[in-house]
Every structure is written in structure tokens, then in C-alpha cells.
Design an enzyme around this catalytic site. Structure first.
Site, PDB file in Angstrom:
ATOM      1  N   PHE A 221       0.869  -1.177   0.000  1.00  0.00           N
ATOM      2  CA  PHE A 221       0.000   0.000   0.000  1.00  0.00           C
ATOM      3  C   PHE A 221       0.901   1.220   0.000  1.00  0.00           C
ATOM      4  O   PHE A 221       1.702   1.408   0.912  1.00  0.00           O
ATOM      5  CB  PHE A 221      -0.888  -0.017   1.241  1.00  0.00           C
ATOM      6  N   LEU A 222       0.787   2.044  -1.044  1.00  0.00           N
ATOM      7  CA  LEU A 222       1.717   3.169  -1.168  1.00  0.00           C
ATOM      8  C   LEU A 222       1.076   4.352  -1.891  1.00  0.00           C
ATOM      9  O   LEU A 222       0.533   4.199  -2.983  1.00  0.00           O
ATOM     10  CB  LEU A 222       2.965   2.732  -1.943  1.00  0.00           C
ATOM     11  N   GLY A 229       0.194  12.962   2.649  1.00  0.00           N
ATOM     12  CA  GLY A 229      -0.232  14.010   3.571  1.00  0.00           C
ATOM     13  C   GLY A 229      -1.415  14.822   3.102  1.00  0.00           C
ATOM     14  O   GLY A 229      -1.743  15.855   3.693  1.00  0.00           O
ATOM     15  N   GLY A 231      -4.510  13.158   2.200  1.00  0.00           N
ATOM     16  CA  GLY A 231      -5.740  12.390   2.398  1.00  0.00           C
ATOM     17  C   GLY A 231      -5.947  11.261   1.412  1.00  0.00           C
ATOM     18  O   GLY A 231      -6.935  10.520   1.517  1.00  0.00           O
ATOM     19  N   HIS A 232      -5.031  11.083   0.452  1.00  0.00           N
ATOM     20  CA  HIS A 232      -5.219  10.041  -0.557  1.00  0.00           C
ATOM     21  C   HIS A 232      -5.180   8.626   0.052  1.00  0.00           C
ATOM     22  O   HIS A 232      -5.896   7.739  -0.407  1.00  0.00           O
ATOM     23  CB  HIS A 232      -4.157  10.162  -1.648  1.00  0.00           C
ATOM     24  N   GLY A 233      -4.343   8.427   1.054  1.00  0.00           N
ATOM     25  CA  GLY A 233      -4.260   7.110   1.682  1.00  0.00           C
ATOM     26  C   GLY A 233      -5.576   6.695   2.309  1.00  0.00           C
ATOM     27  O   GLY A 233      -6.017   5.551   2.178  1.00  0.00           O
ATOM     28  N   LYS A 234      -6.225   7.636   2.974  1.00  0.00           N
ATOM     29  CA  LYS A 234      -7.529   7.366   3.583  1.00  0.00           C
ATOM     30  C   LYS A 234      -8.560   6.987   2.527  1.00  0.00           C
ATOM     31  O   LYS A 234      -9.313   6.018   2.695  1.00  0.00           O
ATOM     32  CB  LYS A 234      -7.994   8.601   4.352  1.00  0.00           C
ATOM     33  N   GLU A 256      -1.331  -7.543   5.228  1.00  0.00           N
ATOM     34  CA  GLU A 256      -0.089  -8.300   5.350  1.00  0.00           C
ATOM     35  C   GLU A 256       1.016  -7.439   5.960  1.00  0.00           C
ATOM     36  O   GLU A 256       1.435  -6.437   5.374  1.00  0.00           O
ATOM     37  CB  GLU A 256       0.363  -8.794   3.975  1.00  0.00           C
TER      38      GLU A 256
END
Length: 391
Positions: A221-222, A229, A231-234, A256
């Protein structure tokens, strides 16, 4: 003329030497890797070059790679070839070496025919500021997906500790990838995998092939560094989870070997969804919580055991439940039972309290970053309005 043979003159940190760039029409965004040991060894150093510089650049749309290695002097021909080591981790016959003009021509030509994945693979869309983004879930067996994934995957080695390349020949792998809808720039991605879960002989005998259940796993996950920073990860995690929650064949969602930063993201997203949708509002005021309720609720939320218990405990803390302290201490005691049994009563209590306080502080830290809707209400001793926690 004498040659300076002092080791420090010829020893270079590969983390310092490597500069990564994402290039678009406005120029290049440059950044450094977090790790280079998967390429250059555990010491993350190379010996035999003076003033070594490694430039690794990517077109931000097609991710076409460019590599240029520069140095003032090379000690001899027997030292490690830094260019060869890096090329071994990049897609074969796809990297433009040294000739920047040739690279620009190559990715410019690719951009002319570059298109986003098919619309039927969209699983979510969102906006940040004035920009719109789309999340696609695509098979790694699609040629265009395979090509961009091969170009992207080196970022996992450079930014995810202990990462390794996946087996792209395994048809169970899929890629969930986010693009800027306007610019077509890749923002980030995750690799996911589904595997069948055996639920017991009786269930197996009664089920058809179409009814077989599976576990879904997030592997890598990247979000690419220039877009972190924001909000894209959320949004990426939420899109994956929402998609799997709607899939009746998936009974559990796992991750994993998550690192600390991903654990934080995961906790915040899970808590925000569960609190705002009041998915644990039926939590009984029992101590300990009844195993039947825990089992039923965990299956409903599709969380693995460890993550589910952490979320339940954070929820009890958030809702100011009088059972929080004893529920958490009970789990800590059971988990560390064998080690605690060898201690005297005073030491045992001290160890339990220390572990309890450490976890509670961490839970408070995570909860302080959860965005709770002002409309959210908890039904514990009546309906209690909850103020928004600062993010």
C-alpha cells in the site's frame, strides 16, 4: 600522482546518492528514498566511487523510467556496478539510460495513447480541493496494468520496509490504483489478493463453488511521496474496504505485515467508519463482553481478530464506557498469561498497569485524529451527542 585511498573518500550512502523525481509539465518533484538496502545491501552503502550521484526519474503519467549515474572517479573495475544493481529491480528493456531527450520523446509518445482503466473497474471517486480522483480495481493480467505496475513496484522497495516483489503470474493478484482524473497522473496504489478460506467440513459439503468464501488481503500500500499528507491514503483504503464489505463472498479483510504508519491509517479509517455509522452502538454493557456478541460483530465488520479487538477497545474508550479499563486489562492478562505467572503479585500488577497505560495513551493518540461527525450519537446511558474530535 598519488591516489587518496582513505575509505571515507570512496564510501557513499546510497540513500544520499539516490535522487528520485516525478516529472510533469510543470517540472520535477524530487525526493529521497527511505530505504536502499533491497538494492545495495543492508549497509546501504557502496564503496569505490567518488561523489556518486544516482538520478532515477519517472514520467508522472506513464511512469516511464529514466536512469543516470554520475561520479567524479571510480576506483577500479572490480567494485560493484551501482547502475546494474538498480536496473535489476526495474522493468527489463524499459529504462532510458542517460539520454534525457530520448526519455522525454519516449514518454511523450506514450502519453498520446495512454488511457485510464475501463470505467467498469471504478470502485470509488473523490475530490480533494479542486481536483477529482478515481480509484480503479484492476487485474494484474491486463497488459497496460502490468506495464505500469512493473514501473511502479520499485517504489515499494524504496519506501516500504521488508517489501518484496509479488508474483505477477498468479492470477489472484489485483491492483487498486488511484489516478487524477484531469491529469491522468498516478497518485498511489495497493496490491490485493483473495484466497479461499476453509470454514469446516460441514460448510464445505453444503456449499457450491459459487458460495465458497474467501479472505481478502491488502499486501502493498503506497501513496507516491509528492502526494502524501493530502488524504489520498484514507480514500484508497476506504475504497478497498467499502468494495470488499459489499462483496458477500468475502468474510474477512486482512493486511499483510502492516508497518506503524499504515496501522495508524487503518485504525483511523476503521474507527471513523464504525463510530460515524454507529456500527458498535449495540455493544452490551457486559464484563467481559460475551463471546457470542464478539464473534457475530467481528463477522459483520469483516475484521480480523486482532484488529477487531483493538477497535472494540478504542470504541469503549471513546464512549467513556466504565468497562474499558477492566476489558483491556483482561485481554492484556490473557495474552501475557504465561509470562505473568512467574512474577510475584506486586510485579504482576505493575506490569499490567504499565501495559494498560501504554495502550491507553496510544489509543488516545489515534482517537485524537479521528474525524467524528457532529451528528453521531452513542446509546450507552441514553443518546449522547458527540463533539467533533480535532484532526
Amino acid at each position: 600522482m598519488s591516489v587518496d585511498l582513505r575509505p571515507e573518500t570512496w564510501t557513499t550512502s546510497t540513500n544520499d546518492a539516490l535522487t528520485i523525481s516525478l516529472v510533469d509539465e510543470n517540472g520535477a518533484v524530487k525526493f529521497k528514498p527511505a530505504f536502499t538496502y533491497p538494492i545495495y545491501g543492508d549497509a546501504e552503502q557502496v564503496f569505490g566511487y567518488k561523489n556518486l550521484q544516482i538520478f532515477l526519474a519517472f514520467d508522472s503519467i506513464t511512469m516511464k523510467p529514466f536512469l543516470n549515474v554520475k561520479y567524479d572517479e571510480k576506483l577500479n573495475t572490480d567494485i560493484p556496478d551501482v547502475q546494474k544493481a538498480l536496473l535489476a529491480k526495474l522493468p527489463k528493456d524499459d529504462v532510458i539510460l542517460k539520454d534525457e531527450a530520448k526519455w522525454v520523446d519516449a514518454f511523450t509518445k506514450e502519453q498520446e495513447t495512454f488511457s485510464l482503466p475501463d470505467k467498469d473497474t471504478i470502485i470509488d471517486e473523490y475530490n480533494i480541493g479542486d481536483e477529482s480522483f478515481t480509484v480503479y480495481k484492476v487485474s494484474l493480467q491486463v497488459d497496460a496494468v502490468k506495464r505500469i505496475h512493473r514501473r511502479l513496484q520499485i517504489f515499494t522497495l524504496l519506501f516500504i520496509e521488508a517489501a518484496s516483489y509479488i508474483d505477477e503470474s498468479d492470477t489472484s493478484w489485483e491492483v487498486v490504483i488511484t489516478f487524477n482524473k484531469r491529469t491522468k497522473q498516478c497518485i498511489g496504489y495497493a496490491t490485493t489478493y483473495q484466497f479461499w478460506r476453509y470454514l469446516g467440513s460441514e460448510t464445505f459439503d453444503m456449499s457450491s463453488v459459487d458460495d465458497r468464501k474467501s479472505r481478502a488481503k491488502i499486501s502493498q500500500f503506497l501513496i507516491l511521496p509528492p502526494y502524501q499528507g493530502k488524504g489520498h491514503g484514507k480514500y484508497l483504503y476506504t475504497a478497498i474496504f467499502k468494495h470488499w464489505l459489499a462483496d458477500q463472498s468475502i468474510i474477512e479483510i486482512t493486511v499483510e505485515d502492516p508497518n506503524e504508519s499504515f496501522d495508524d491509517l487503518r485504525d483511523r479509517c476503521d474507527l471513523e467508519r464504525i463510530i460515524n455509522k454507529r456500527l458498535l452502538s449495540d455493544c452490551p454493557n457486559d464484563l467481559p463482553l460475551k463471546q457470542g456478541w464478539l464473534d457475530r460483530k467481528r463477522l459483520e465488520l469483516k475484521l480480523e481478530q486482532r484488529q477487531f479487538m483493538r477497535i472494540v477497545e478504542m470504541y469503549l474508550l471513546f464512549s467513556k464506557s466504565s468497562n474499558y479499563r477492566l476489558q483491556l486489562k483482561s485481554r492484556i492478562y490473557e495474552k501475557n498469561y504465561e509470562a505473568l505467572m512467574d512474577m510475584d503479585e506486586s510485579t504482576k500488577k505493575d506490569k499490567l498497569q504499565t501495559a494498560y497505560q501504554s495502550l491507553t495513551d496510544d489509543y488516545k493518540r489515534i482517537l485524537s485524529k479521528v474525524n467524528v461527525s457532529k451528528r453521531t450519537k452513542l446509546s450507552s446511558t441514553g443518546s449522547v451527542p458527540v463533539k467533533k474530535i480535532k484532526t
